[in-house]
Design an enzyme around this catalytic site. Structure first.
Site, short mmCIF file in Angstrom:
data_model
loop_
_atom_site.label_atom_id
_atom_site.label_comp_id
_atom_site.label_asym_id
_atom_site.label_seq_id
_atom_site.Cartn_x
_atom_site.Cartn_y
_atom_site.Cartn_z
N ASN A 76 -0.84 -33.14 -48.90
CA ASN A 76 -0.98 -34.50 -49.77
C ASN A 76 -1.98 -34.31 -50.94
O ASN A 76 -2.75 -33.58 -50.82
CB ASN A 76 -1.36 -35.75 -48.72
CG ASN A 76 -0.94 -36.91 -49.10
OD1 ASN A 76 -0.46 -37.17 -50.31
ND2 ASN A 76 -0.87 -37.90 -48.03
N PHE A 77 -1.75 -35.31 -51.88
CA PHE A 77 -2.79 -35.64 -52.83
C PHE A 77 -2.83 -34.61 -53.68
O PHE A 77 -3.89 -34.20 -54.43
CB PHE A 77 -4.24 -36.11 -52.30
CG PHE A 77 -4.46 -37.01 -51.25
CD1 PHE A 77 -4.41 -37.01 -49.86
CD2 PHE A 77 -4.20 -38.36 -51.73
CE1 PHE A 77 -4.58 -38.03 -49.17
CE2 PHE A 77 -4.05 -39.40 -50.99
CZ PHE A 77 -4.51 -39.24 -49.60
N LEU A 78 -1.78 -34.03 -54.10
CA LEU A 78 -1.51 -32.87 -55.05
C LEU A 78 -1.72 -33.82 -56.43
O LEU A 78 -1.08 -34.55 -56.82
CB LEU A 78 -0.25 -32.25 -55.00
CG LEU A 78 0.04 -31.44 -56.21
CD1 LEU A 78 -1.06 -30.21 -56.73
CD2 LEU A 78 1.36 -30.63 -56.13
N THR A 110 5.70 -35.07 -48.35
CA THR A 110 6.69 -35.83 -49.22
C THR A 110 6.44 -35.91 -50.91
O THR A 110 5.39 -35.38 -51.13
CB THR A 110 6.46 -37.44 -49.01
OG1 THR A 110 5.18 -37.90 -49.36
CG2 THR A 110 6.58 -37.48 -47.17
N LEU A 150 0.47 -40.65 -45.66
CA LEU A 150 -0.15 -41.76 -46.30
C LEU A 150 -0.13 -41.56 -47.84
O LEU A 150 0.16 -40.39 -48.08
CB LEU A 150 -1.72 -41.46 -45.76
CG LEU A 150 -1.90 -41.48 -44.43
CD1 LEU A 150 -3.50 -41.12 -44.08
CD2 LEU A 150 -1.54 -43.10 -43.82
C1 LIG Z 1 3.29 -40.05 -48.51
N1 LIG Z 1 2.65 -39.80 -49.70
C2 LIG Z 1 3.15 -40.59 -50.77
C3 LIG Z 1 2.92 -41.84 -50.36
C4 LIG Z 1 2.66 -42.56 -51.75
N2 LIG Z 1 3.40 -43.56 -51.81
C5 LIG Z 1 3.01 -45.02 -50.98
C6 LIG Z 1 4.69 -43.56 -52.66
N3 LIG Z 1 5.16 -42.60 -53.12
C7 LIG Z 1 6.55 -42.51 -53.92
C8 LIG Z 1 7.02 -43.89 -54.08
F1 LIG Z 1 8.10 -44.20 -54.78
C9 LIG Z 1 6.10 -45.22 -53.67
N4 LIG Z 1 6.52 -46.33 -53.82
C10 LIG Z 1 5.89 -47.55 -52.99
C11 LIG Z 1 6.95 -48.25 -53.79
C12 LIG Z 1 6.23 -49.02 -54.99
O1 LIG Z 1 5.36 -49.71 -54.67
N5 LIG Z 1 6.56 -48.81 -56.15
C13 LIG Z 1 5.82 -49.61 -57.38
C14 LIG Z 1 4.36 -49.16 -57.39
C15 LIG Z 1 3.31 -49.79 -57.46
N6 LIG Z 1 2.31 -48.89 -57.43
C16 LIG Z 1 2.74 -47.68 -57.45
C17 LIG Z 1 2.24 -46.23 -57.94
C18 LIG Z 1 2.95 -45.27 -57.60
C19 LIG Z 1 4.31 -45.42 -57.60
C20 LIG Z 1 4.90 -46.62 -57.56
N7 LIG Z 1 4.23 -47.55 -57.41
C21 LIG Z 1 7.42 -46.91 -54.44
N8 LIG Z 1 5.01 -44.88 -52.90
#
Ligand SMILES: CNCCCN(C)c1ncc(F)c(N2CC(C(=O)NCc3cnc4ccccn34)C2)n1
Length: 409
Positions: A157-159, A193, A409
Site C-alpha cells: 500500500n501507499f505507493l 489494490t 486501507l
Molecule cells: C485500498 N487502498 C486504496 C484505498 C484508497 N481509496 C479509499 C480509494 N482508492 C480509489 C478510489 F477510487 C477511491 N475512491 C473513494 C471514492 C471517492 O471518494 N472519490 C472521490 C474522492 C474523494 N477524495 C479522493 C481522493 C482520491 C481519489 C478520489 N477521491 C473513489 N478510494
C-alpha cells in the site's frame, strides 16, 4: 468543438505510453496474465514456487544515481511527519484533481504497525544531497485465506512518488525492492489494490457514497444537486435521526475481542478471499481508535450475546481549491456482520453515528453483503472503481465483489 488541444493530445500520448510501460513491467511478474484468462487448465494457487532464501538478491536494487533507499521508522515523530507530508502533497487524487487523500499520522502508524510488522517493509526514497523524502511504498504481513488455503501475504500500500519525479520509472524499482524484502522474510504472495487496471484483477469493485452533509458535498463538487431537486429538499432527503435505534448497540471494547473474533471469523468463512483474523489481529484492526477506526456491536439485552458488528475507518481528503472548505471528512465502511439485526437497520445506525461524528460522507465498496443495503440507505454509485490484485497467486475465476471479504486501507 472537436478540436483536440495539443496539450490534451500530449497527455493522451503520455498516458498510453505509461500504460504500455506498465503492462510491459507486469508481464515480467508472476501475476495472472490477460492471455491466461481463458486457460482453465492453469491450477489455482501460487504461480511460482518460493526461491531458496540463499538465492534471493541480498542487496537492494539500484536506484537512479541521485536517489538512495531509506527505511521509514514511523515511531520516529520526524520520519512519520516526513511520510505524512509526502503523502499529503503527492498521494492519490481523483481524476479531476479536486481531492487528494489525506491519511493522518495516527492512521499511518495504525495501518503500518499491525501484529508482526517488519520495519524494513516501510521503504522510502531520498534525494542523496538534500535527504528529502520523495517516494514511499509499504508492506504489512497478513494472513489471507484464498478458498481453503491460508497464506501469509504482504499487503502492499501507499505507493507514492513525488509529483515532480513521475515517469522517471521509480515505481517499478520500488515494487521490485519491496518484493525483494518480502521474499527475504520467506513470504511469496501479496495483495494490493489500485484505481487503474493492471494484469489481472481478482475482482473489480465499485465505490458507493452516502451523503451525510449534502450541502458541503455539493459546495465542494463531490456531488451535484439532483435534477428537479432543491437544496432544502436534498438536505431533507439525507436527514438522519440523532440517535441509533438498535437496542444493545454500543462501542466495541477490549473485553469484546474474543466474541467479535468468533463472530467475524464465522462471517468471513463464506467469502472466497478474506483475512484470517485471530484475536491479536481483531484487537489491532477493530478496537476503536479516535480519528482512525470506529467499531460498534449489538449486545443482546436479554442474552448478552454479541450478534452484530459494524466498523468504519477515517480517511479525510484534502479539497484542492475551494474557498470555504479544505478537508472532506470521509468514513469508509470496514468490516460488518449481521446475524440478528437486519443489515439495513445495522448500517443505518452506523450512518447515524458517522453523522454525529461530523463525517461529510460515508463510503462503501460493493464487497461482501454491502449491496443489500447500499440502495435502500440512499448510497449513490461513485465514479471510482477499485481493482483488487494478488501477486504470485492465481484464483481460477475473476470474483464478483460479493465473493470478496477483504478491505484494504
Ligand atoms: C485500498 N487502498 C486504496 C484505498 C484508497 N481509496 C479509499 C480509494 N482508492 C480509489 C478510489 F477510487 C477511491 N475512491 C473513494 C471514492 C471517492 O471518494 N472519490 C472521490 C474522492 C474523494 N477524495 C479522493 C481522493 C482520491 C481519489 C478520489 N477521491 C473513489 N478510494
Amino acid at each position: 468543438g472537436n478540436e483536440v488541444s495539443i496539450d490534451s493530445l500530449a497527455r493522451k500520448v503520455q498516458e498510453s505510453l505509461s500504460l504500455a510501460k506498465r503492462h510491459k513491467f507486469w508481464e515480467t511478474q508472476p501475476v495472472g496474465q490477460f492471455k491466461d484468462l481463458g486457460d482453465a487448465s492453469l491450477p489455482e494457487g501460487p504461480i511460482e514456487p518460493p526461491t531458496p532464501l540463499a538465492e534471493v538478491k541480498q542487496e537492494p536494487y539500484n536506484l537512479p544515481s541521485p536517489y538512495e533507499w531509506t527505511t521509514c521508522d514511523l515511531d520516529s515523530e520526524d520520519m512519520c511527519n516526513e511520510v505524512y507530508v509526502l503523502l499529503t502533497n503527492n498521494y492519490v487524487e481523483d481524476d479531476e484533481n479536486m481531492f487528494r487523500f489525506n491519511y493522518s499520522k495516527e492512521f499511518l502508524r495504525w495501518a503500518l504497525h499491525p501484529p508482526g510488522y517488519y520495519k524494513s517493509w516501510h521503504i522510502g526514497v531520498r534525494v542523496k544531497t538534500s535527504k528529502k523524502l520523495v517516494a514511499f511504498i509499504t508492506g504489512v504481513p497478513a494472513k489471507i485465506r484464498a478458498r481453503d488455503t491460508v497464506v501469509v501475504m504482504a499487503e502492499i500500500n501507499f505507493l507514492c512518488v513525488h509529483k515532480k519525479l513521475r515517469s522517471k520509472r521509480l515505481a517499478p524499482v520500488m515494487i521490485k525492492e519491496v518484493t525483494r524484502r518480502v521474499h527475504l522474510e520467506n513470504i511469496w504472495q501479496a495483495a494490493y489494490t489500485a484505481g487503474v487496471v493492471l494484469p489481472t484483477p481478482v475482482s473489480t469493485c465499485q465505490y458507493w457514497h452516502r451523503s451525510l452533509n449534502p450541502k458541503k458535498l455539493i459546495d465542494v463538487g463531490f456531488s451535484r444537486l439532483g435534477a428537479r431537486m432543491t437544496m432544502s429538499r436534498t438536505i431533507k432527503l439525507y436527514k438522519l435521526p440523532d440517535h441509533t435505534i438498535t437496542p444493545g448497540f454500543r462501542k466495541m471494547e477490549l473485553h469484546d475481542v474474543p466474541a467479535v473474533t468468533r463472530l467475524l471469523r464465522n462471517y468471513l468463512k463464506q467469502f472466497v478471499v478474506a483475512p484470517d483474523f485471530d484475536e491479536n489481529d481483531v484487537e489491532h484492526w477493530l478496537l476503536p481508535k479516535e480519528d482512525v477506526v470506529d467499531s460498534f456491536l449489538v449486545e443482546s439485552p436479554e442474552t448478552h450475546e454479541i450478534t452484530d458488528f459494524c466498523s468504519f475507518y477515517t480517511l479525510p481528503s484534502s479539497i484542492l481549491g475551494n474557498q470555504n472548505y479544505s478537508t472532506l471528512k470521509a468514513a469508509y465502511s470496514y468490516y460488518n456482520v449481521s446475524t440478528k439485526t437486519p443489515w439495513i437497520q445495522l448500517m443505518n445506525d452506523a450512518l447515524i453515528v458517522a453523522k454525529r461524528k461530523d463525517f461529510d460522507v460515508f463510503n462503501a465498496l460493493d464487497v461482501m453483503h454491502n449491496e443489500t443495503f447500499l440502495k435502500e440507505l440512499k448510497f449513490g454509485p461513485g465514479d471510482g472503481k477499485l481493482h483488487y490484485y494478488l501477486y504470485n497467486y492465481r484464483i481460477k475465476h475473476v470474483l464478483r465483489p460479493s465473493e470478496l471479504g477483504l478491505v484494504l486501507l
